[in-house]
Write a protein that holds these residues in place. Sequence first.
Motif: not given
Lengths: 213, 534, 111
Positions: A37, A46-47, A51, A55, A58, A141
């Motif tokens: 990133v 990148y995407n 993600k 995840s 968290i 975030l």
Amino acid sequence: MSEHKMINVYFFSRFERLAHWLQMLLIFTLILTGFEVHGTYALFGYNAAVKIHNSAAIAWIVMFWLFLFWVLTTGEWKHYIPTTKKVFEVVMYYSYGIFIGQAHPVKKCKDAKHNPLQRIVYLVVATIILPIQISTGLLYLLYNSWEGLGLGFLSLRMIAFLHVAGAVIIISFAIVHVYMTTTGHTPMAHIMAMITGWEEVEECAEIEEWETK
Amino acid sequence: MKKMRVNFKFCLWLVLAAVFVLGLSNESSANEAPVAPGIALAKQAKPEEKGSTVDHSKLKQLDKNFKSGDEITKACLECHTEADHQFKKTYHWTWKDPKSEGGKGADSVNNFCISANNMEDPLCIKCHPGWNGKKGEVNCLSCHGQEKFDFAEAFKDIQDVSAVGDKESIEIVKGIQDDVKKAAQDVGAVRRRNCGDCHFKGGGGDGVKHGDLDTSLLKPSRELDVHMGIDGENFDCTRCHTTTSHNIAGRFYGTPAEGRHKSLMDDDQISRISCESCHSATPHKPGVKANDHTDKVACQSCHIPTFARELPTKMYWDWSASGKLKDGKYYSEDGPYGKHTYDTKKGDFVWGKDVVPEYYWYNGTMTDTTVNDIIDPSKPVKLRWPIGTPNAKDSRIFPFKVHVGKQPYDLKGKNFLAPLVSGPKDYWKTLDWEDAFTRGMATLGKTWSGEYGFVDTKYAFPTTHMVVPGENALSCTECHTPANGRLANIEGVYIPGRDRLGYLGYLGWFIILASLAGVLIHAAIRIASSKRRD
Amino acid sequence: MKKVMVLFVALLAVSLSAGFANAEGNSTKGKYLYRNIYKDCSARGEIPSSTPIVSPSDKTQSQWERTFEKKKFDVFGCTTEFNNLTEANLENIYTYLHGHAADSPTPAKCK
């Protein structure tokens, strides 16, 4: 090399071991995706990197709090009480004594499994570095809610810098940490302890008072 | 104590399982329902179905043998009594910006045909919605006529054929008059063809001016324009360009594009539809990072990856090369896309297709340059340029077509010149710049020094049509990349993946490498010393 | 040989003066006569649309000249209508087509 008796001690409970290795996995994932990133390399795309990073972050935050709760409720916190006693000796041991085969100045005991240097480093990582990482990550975030949270003065550049700086310190910690695990009485002794829970150590005749408070 | 341990382990597994299951289910359901809120909201916006309460073919006012356009308009005004007063106040009629000296019918210049010369350039005036240039009645049918019909030709033909006078000719005249009547009765809400007759062909031909407006939008596929696609939402222009009292929402000169980005949920009488009006400010699914971009990046930046995707658009026009003859005659040269790369009348051209836009901070307003402005000819002059401030609340990063030109200016006065080009005595016929300047500047009430040169100019067009379906929007790495990203030149915003940390970044690498070196050296000494002890 | 040449030139001159080279009909009337041919023709059902099959700009002026000299009207289709045209109206149509041919100053296309 020592006249003390060697005994097998169960240092790390199943929960602690599990938590440790999961943390390792998550932190490794976070570093790997995080620097994609940051634009250091392209790996997952990148995407996907964003993600996975979100995840894993968290999941790790939840784990971290669970671990913290475990530490506080089970008395494990006693292993993290910082002390200045014998720190100098420990530093001297790692920078000199270890090369000439001296014994570790602080024994690893059931009731005091971290030496003074470990205590300080782990405490700093857990109370300063990781919280910085968690809070800058969460701010990242929550980017679009800064205004509503009264944090409009923040800049993404600042947050990004702190987050990357935290990551650098964690990587540096991880490198040294992994290396230090090879400094047991055999190179694999500490590592096996974190896998099986058991480690062969010198018997602790008595634990000094400062180590358990 | 043992019980506690088991519980913790259980909690740990439970939490991790929950996080991953949630993460995965979120991922797998991304392709199915539920749809993103921005789409769900916008689905309520159906193509306009304006059921008319009038059948114009039944009106006695329109049951006449019209002999001129003005007669038709007078018939319209018998019922629509205020329409002409309303329309004549709008920019579509005046071509003058009420807030400045700008406007295509005023002193503004571009780098295509440069100036409409106070509406006296005969080619430009063809797009003026009147029957006789800027005088006389409004031509209601240029916007409301449902089928294209050449009234000017028909009225002239009626005169010509009437002059013959034989029985057959009288029959023919009757036929033409019937056609005129039918066309005059065939009126209704504005269709995309009505707008497109001028707006698709600005600059003198299909797609010349705007990279995002050309005749491919008459019957576009969903991929070309998700809103207008005949296999998509099939919107007419007026679905977004809403109208009050003949004032049609759009951006011109001093009038900014919609900057308030209001949702129709906030204000259902909003006079201008922007993306947010239907799609909201957080149109993507909850948790999708793109929602965090909407404060700095306009929707268009990602959702219009390239413009002029089907038909080419003009990217460069060098007037200074015009006037060359081959064997004493006008000539032209063909280039890519079957378009001219040279024309004696106009000079050198470069055309582009599927062009990547340039990106700038934009608050909805543009600069405007007129023949009155003093310019600095030592560098390219930005005739029309986005105004915006990095990180300002009203500004976002927006895509633009930039048309580069080389056009005449007054060497002494340091202002642009506005030549007359298209009339019978004008530059395209005479190739005489000086006469074209003298008479052209006179249309604006100006004079010039008599010495001219050519200067590089840039003219930016906001790109807002030809929105692609979501799945074709830009990928992250188009901008989040260390080198040559689309936003490589955008300042004032930190873009992860693009921006490096400079010396601090090197410091980071130093810390990591030093740690690595430290443990390696430590390990080496340990190994060496233990061997010696053995 | 010379005689043949003279005869040929004479014939050409006659055909030109009698024919269509001058294009002196009424172009506008020709345009509508031409359009009406196709309107009638499609009304009869011979062709699907009332748009003329051939546009003025489909041929050059000299090509139109030849077409009308030879009265080869097959290219237009709708021969019924074409055969019913008077000489004067043929002249009108010719004037229209010739005046808007591909190499004319104002080429035109039927829509």
